[in-house]
Motif scaffolding. Structure first.
Motif, PDB file in Angstrom:
ATOM      1  N   PRO A   1     -23.609 -22.793  -1.559  1.00 28.13           N
ATOM      2  CA  PRO A   1     -22.598 -22.247  -1.167  1.00 28.13           C
ATOM      3  C   PRO A   1     -21.421 -23.179  -1.409  1.00 28.13           C
ATOM      4  O   PRO A   1     -20.369 -22.604  -1.872  1.00 28.13           O
ATOM      5  N   ILE A   2     -21.420 -24.376  -1.263  1.00 34.18           N
ATOM      6  CA  ILE A   2     -20.448 -25.249  -1.399  1.00 34.18           C
ATOM      7  C   ILE A   2     -19.942 -25.315  -2.710  1.00 34.18           C
ATOM      8  O   ILE A   2     -18.749 -25.053  -3.245  1.00 34.18           O
TER       9      ILE A   2
ATOM     10  N   LEU B   1     -18.375 -21.915  -3.864  1.00 33.82           N
ATOM     11  CA  LEU B   1     -17.004 -21.821  -3.457  1.00 33.82           C
ATOM     12  C   LEU B   1     -15.990 -22.484  -4.186  1.00 33.82           C
ATOM     13  O   LEU B   1     -14.847 -22.104  -4.189  1.00 33.82           O
ATOM     14  N   ARG B   2     -16.251 -23.752  -4.735  1.00 36.58           N
ATOM     15  CA  ARG B   2     -15.533 -24.494  -5.488  1.00 36.58           C
ATOM     16  C   ARG B   2     -15.410 -24.017  -6.822  1.00 36.58           C
ATOM     17  O   ARG B   2     -14.541 -24.632  -7.741  1.00 36.58           O
TER      18      ARG B   2
ATOM     19  N   LEU C   1     -19.047 -17.278  -1.160  1.00 38.73           N
ATOM     20  CA  LEU C   1     -18.523 -16.417   0.068  1.00 38.73           C
ATOM     21  C   LEU C   1     -19.426 -15.660   0.916  1.00 38.73           C
ATOM     22  O   LEU C   1     -19.271 -15.730   2.113  1.00 38.73           O
ATOM     23  N   ARG C   2     -20.333 -14.885   0.201  1.00 38.16           N
ATOM     24  CA  ARG C   2     -21.097 -14.112   1.120  1.00 38.16           C
ATOM     25  C   ARG C   2     -22.183 -15.079   1.579  1.00 38.16           C
ATOM     26  O   ARG C   2     -22.646 -14.749   2.946  1.00 38.16           O
ATOM     27  N   LYS C   3     -22.494 -16.280   1.160  1.00 33.99           N
ATOM     28  CA  LYS C   3     -23.285 -17.098   1.714  1.00 33.99           C
ATOM     29  C   LYS C   3     -22.495 -17.714   2.879  1.00 33.99           C
ATOM     30  O   LYS C   3     -23.212 -17.914   3.851  1.00 33.99           O
ATOM     31  N   ALA C   4     -21.407 -18.156   2.662  1.00 40.31           N
ATOM     32  CA  ALA C   4     -20.570 -18.517   3.741  1.00 40.31           C
ATOM     33  C   ALA C   4     -20.310 -17.868   5.017  1.00 40.31           C
ATOM     34  O   ALA C   4     -20.538 -18.154   6.073  1.00 40.31           O
ATOM     35  N   ILE C   5     -20.256 -16.594   4.946  1.00 44.12           N
ATOM     36  CA  ILE C   5     -20.383 -15.633   5.978  1.00 44.12           C
ATOM     37  C   ILE C   5     -21.660 -15.115   6.540  1.00 44.12           C
ATOM     38  O   ILE C   5     -21.640 -13.863   7.265  1.00 44.12           O
ATOM     39  N   GLY C   6     -22.696 -15.891   6.025  1.00 42.77           N
ATOM     40  CA  GLY C   6     -24.132 -15.693   6.726  1.00 42.77           C
ATOM     41  C   GLY C   6     -25.086 -15.075   5.810  1.00 42.77           C
ATOM     42  O   GLY C   6     -26.037 -14.586   6.298  1.00 42.77           O
ATOM     43  N   ALA C   7     -24.992 -14.524   4.617  1.00 41.53           N
ATOM     44  CA  ALA C   7     -26.000 -14.032   3.820  1.00 41.53           C
ATOM     45  C   ALA C   7     -27.003 -14.902   3.509  1.00 41.53           C
ATOM     46  O   ALA C   7     -26.790 -16.035   2.951  1.00 41.53           O
TER      47      ALA C   7
ATOM     48  N   ARG D   1     -18.149 -17.215  -6.985  1.00 44.77           N
ATOM     49  CA  ARG D   1     -17.133 -17.574  -5.790  1.00 44.77           C
ATOM     50  C   ARG D   1     -17.531 -16.490  -4.716  1.00 44.77           C
ATOM     51  O   ARG D   1     -17.680 -16.750  -3.584  1.00 44.77           O
ATOM     52  N   GLU D   2     -17.934 -15.245  -5.467  1.00 47.68           N
ATOM     53  CA  GLU D   2     -18.190 -14.271  -4.380  1.00 47.68           C
ATOM     54  C   GLU D   2     -19.415 -14.476  -3.529  1.00 47.68           C
ATOM     55  O   GLU D   2     -19.618 -14.345  -2.548  1.00 47.68           O
TER      56      GLU D   2
ATOM     57  N   ILE E   1     -28.908 -12.174  -0.964  1.00 51.35           N
ATOM     58  CA  ILE E   1     -28.155 -12.364  -2.005  1.00 51.35           C
ATOM     59  C   ILE E   1     -28.979 -11.711  -3.480  1.00 51.35           C
ATOM     60  O   ILE E   1     -28.657 -10.890  -4.170  1.00 51.35           O
TER      61      ILE E   1
END
Lengths: 239, 407
Positions: free
Chosen positions: B400-401, B404-405, B317-323, B313-314, B328
């Motif tokens: 990322p999807i 996150l799930r 999240l990192r991918k969702a905020i642009g990593a 999940r981390e 990564i």
């Protein structure tokens, strides 16, 4: 600002294909507070992933600030997410062992902002999200649900995104805390002019937005301004 | 992401799970530590063997009895037990070969020695006056016996410092005193300066007596067990070796050098063969230690894979905020390299301490070379990259999807 034209999404699962989004078209203007509502399986989550540049539409155009996002590479999408989008999730998704402040700083780390500047920005965002200053150095797993969601909101708005996407932000909160979080969104929208897209399946949550888009079976069934808000005298809503 | 941020993120990630990071590091510490310690001990042994062989004497050639074959017999006597070399052989070498600067035949044995109530069991070497030249022996007090005394078999003895101390203590001078070797009385005429231990035997715990006396009273025959020859210079060693071989073959009436009943070794050969044994030993020890390093590396990989799964999940999240993907994978790679690097650092120190401990308590020489330290760091960083690569790649390629799930 956001233009969606005939967005289609097809999931291929082995041999079978399922059409999840059947050609959605809508615009969202800067400063709007929009709720996308629909039952589960309606395609609203898929729509959120596309709006958030986490996923790409199978066909159709998604223009964010005039740029066609639907044709970009994976790394370019990451770039878009970094600069233009702030996410707020149902389950907060904070780094549990990092402090509240560090969680908010994280997007700025990827944006390569200088250290002194990002501290200042993160504190400002936390203040705008309404978290009391004494919690800034708390580990995020020591915070309550409401406080965690405030940290998450601060993280979403810390790099001044074009759009804040909130996916069921009250789903893990009790009604009272949920109300407070939704009030925070309203305030950010009204006072700071942030564009907010709220995805939910609860109509009483959607009621907090100025405009409500109903999705069912991958199609928009209704797109209307929120009558309650208009009646309540929200005169800043112009069609 | 900037390098300084990468390091900070890595640090935060590692200290957030201290126990697991610590145990993983421990695996590398043991691996690197044992490599360092084993190589230090191996190289130290190699160096001490070399120096102790060199301390035996300079430009030294040793002739020892070889395999003795009796006509008609398929069985040969064991090397060294044969009796093929005589005093005459040694005299022939001295008289006929110009390159031989000094020639010292010797016989030796361990006997019980008594003096005024104290007694010791020590090595007795029967030889001649040239022995001091070929073996770098210096007289401390008194004199060494003369060529004349060694031929006539005078009952005189020269004591090594350890033997002198065992028999007479430190306060009284042994010069002029009497000692009894196997009941036969000898007069002490000198003591020698210490030469130190060569690892296997104490070169100071020795009594020198004239060769003829040793043959007459102890061995009972006229054979010698070694002839030591000193060459005039290092360059002439090979010529001298060849000339000695030719001369002895002629004297022993042997036509074929392959069936020689003696062997001529020079010091370089001895050093080379001894250090090649020690070198093989070093390699073996290092290889065994290397196995633990590989096990440590697998530990790193295991931990990193668990880490990736736990922090799915981390990562989302990192991918969702642009990593980006690269950011990564770099982050996870940095974590594994930092673990192995820390392991390398602590392991080097631990290995060094272990090696010093072995030196102190086990009396084994050690030598920690900068090359092995550099190698340890290189290897540990490489292990971090190799065993961290797959987990890092797996983390970077998560959608990322999905991430996150992930529950």
């Amino acid at each position: 600002m956001i233009e969606c034209r005939n967005i289609k999404k097809i999931y291929k699962n082995g041999g079978s294909e399922s059409l999840v989004l059947k050609g959605l078209s809508f615009n969202i203007n800067p400063g709007e507070f929009v709720a996308i509502i629909g039952p589960s399986g309606s395609g609203k989550s898929t729509m959120m992933h596309i709006l958030g540049a986490l996923d790409k539409a199978t066909s159709g155009e998604y223009l964010l600030d005039g740029k066609n996002v639907s044709v970009l590479s994976e790394d370019k999408l990451a770039e878009i997410r970094k600069k233009k989008i702030g996410f707020v999730f149902q389950s907060f998704n904070l780094l549990p062992r990092a402090t509240a402040l560090r969680n908010v700083i994280l997007p700025l780390v990827y944006a390569e902002m200088p250290k002194e500047e990002r501290d200042k920005k993160a504190k400002e965002a936390l203040k705008n999200a309404g978290l009391d200053e004494k919690y800034y150095d708390y580990k995020s797993n020591q915070l309550s649900g409401g406080q965690m969601q405030r940290v998450a909101i601060a993280r979403a708005l810390v790099n001044d995104p074009s759009i804040i996407l909130a996916d069921e932000p009250t789903g893990n909160l009790d009604t009272k805390t949920g109300e407070i979080v939704l009030a925070t969104f309203q305030e950010l929208n009204k006072k700071k002019d942030h564009t907010i897209v709220l995805i939910t399946h609860e109509s009483n949550v959607a009621e907090h937005a100025d405009r409500i888009i109903f999705i069912r079976d991958g199609e928009i069934v209704e797109d209307k301004k929120n009558p309650r808000k208009v009646l309540a005298g929200r005169i800043n809503y112009i069609d | 992401m900037k390098i300084s941020d990468l390091i900070e993120e890595t640090y935060l990630a590692l200290i957030s799970n201290k126990a697991r990071s610590g145990l993983t590091i421990l695996g590398i510490v043991i691996g690197i530590g044992s490599v360092i310690a084993m190589i230090a001990i191996g190289q130290g042994t190699q160096a001490s063997i070399k120096s102790s062989i060199e301390s035996l004497g300079s430009n030294l050639i040793m002739i020892r009895p070889g395999v003795q074959r009796t006509a008609g017999s398929a069985v040969s006597a064991g090397r060294g037990s044969a009796q093929t070399l005589t005093v005459e052989d040694s005299e022939a070498i001295r008289d006929e070969i110009e390159l031989a600067k000094a020639v010292a035949p010797a016989v030796s044995g361990r006997y019980q020695i008594t003096a005024k109530g104290s007694n010791t069991n020590t090595q007795v070497i029967g030889t001649n006056a040239d022995y001091t030249k070929v073996k770098n022996i210096s007289v401390d007090d008194g004199v060494f016996f003369t060529e004349q005394q060694s031929r006539s078999g005078a009952k005189v003895a020269v004591l090594g410092p350890t033997a002198a101390e065992d028999l007479f203590g430190t306060s009284t001078s042994p010069i002029g005193q009497k000692i009894k070797i196997k009941g036969i009385e000898f007069k002490v005429i000198g003591t020698t300066i210490t030469k130190g231990s060569s690892g296997m035997d104490d070169q100071d715990d020795v009594v020198y007596i004239p060769l003829a006396a040793a043959q007459r009273y102890f061995t009972g025959n006229e054979y010698v067990s070694t002839i030591n020859v000193q060459a005039a210079s290092e360059e002439s060693m090979e010529d001298l070796q060849n000339q000695i071989t030719d001369l002895l073959l002629e004297r022993h009436n042997i036509a074929d050098s392959a069936s020689a009943d003696f062997s001529v070794m020079n010091q370089a050969d001895i050093v080379a063969s001894a250090s090649s044994i020690a070198g093989t030993l070093t390699l073996l020890l290092g290889a065994i230690a290397g196995i633990s390093l590989v096990v440590g590396g697998i530990g790193i990989m295991n931990m990193m894979l668990t880490n990736v799964t736990e922090r799915t999940r981390e990562i989302g999240l990192r991918k969702a905020i642009g990593a980006k993907k690269r950011e990564i994978s770099l982050q996870f790679l940095a974590e594994s390299v930092m673990l192995t690097f820390l392991g390398g650092l602590i392991g080097t120190a631990a290995g060094w301490i272990v090696a010093l401990g072995v030196q102190h308590f086990g009396n084994i020489a050690i030598e920690v070379s900068m090359a092995s330290v550099a190698m340890a760091f290189g290897v540990s960083a490489a292990i971090g990259i190799i065993f961290g690569y797959y987990p890092a790649k797996r983390a970077a390629s998560l959608s990322p999807i999905e991430a996150l799930r992930y529950e």
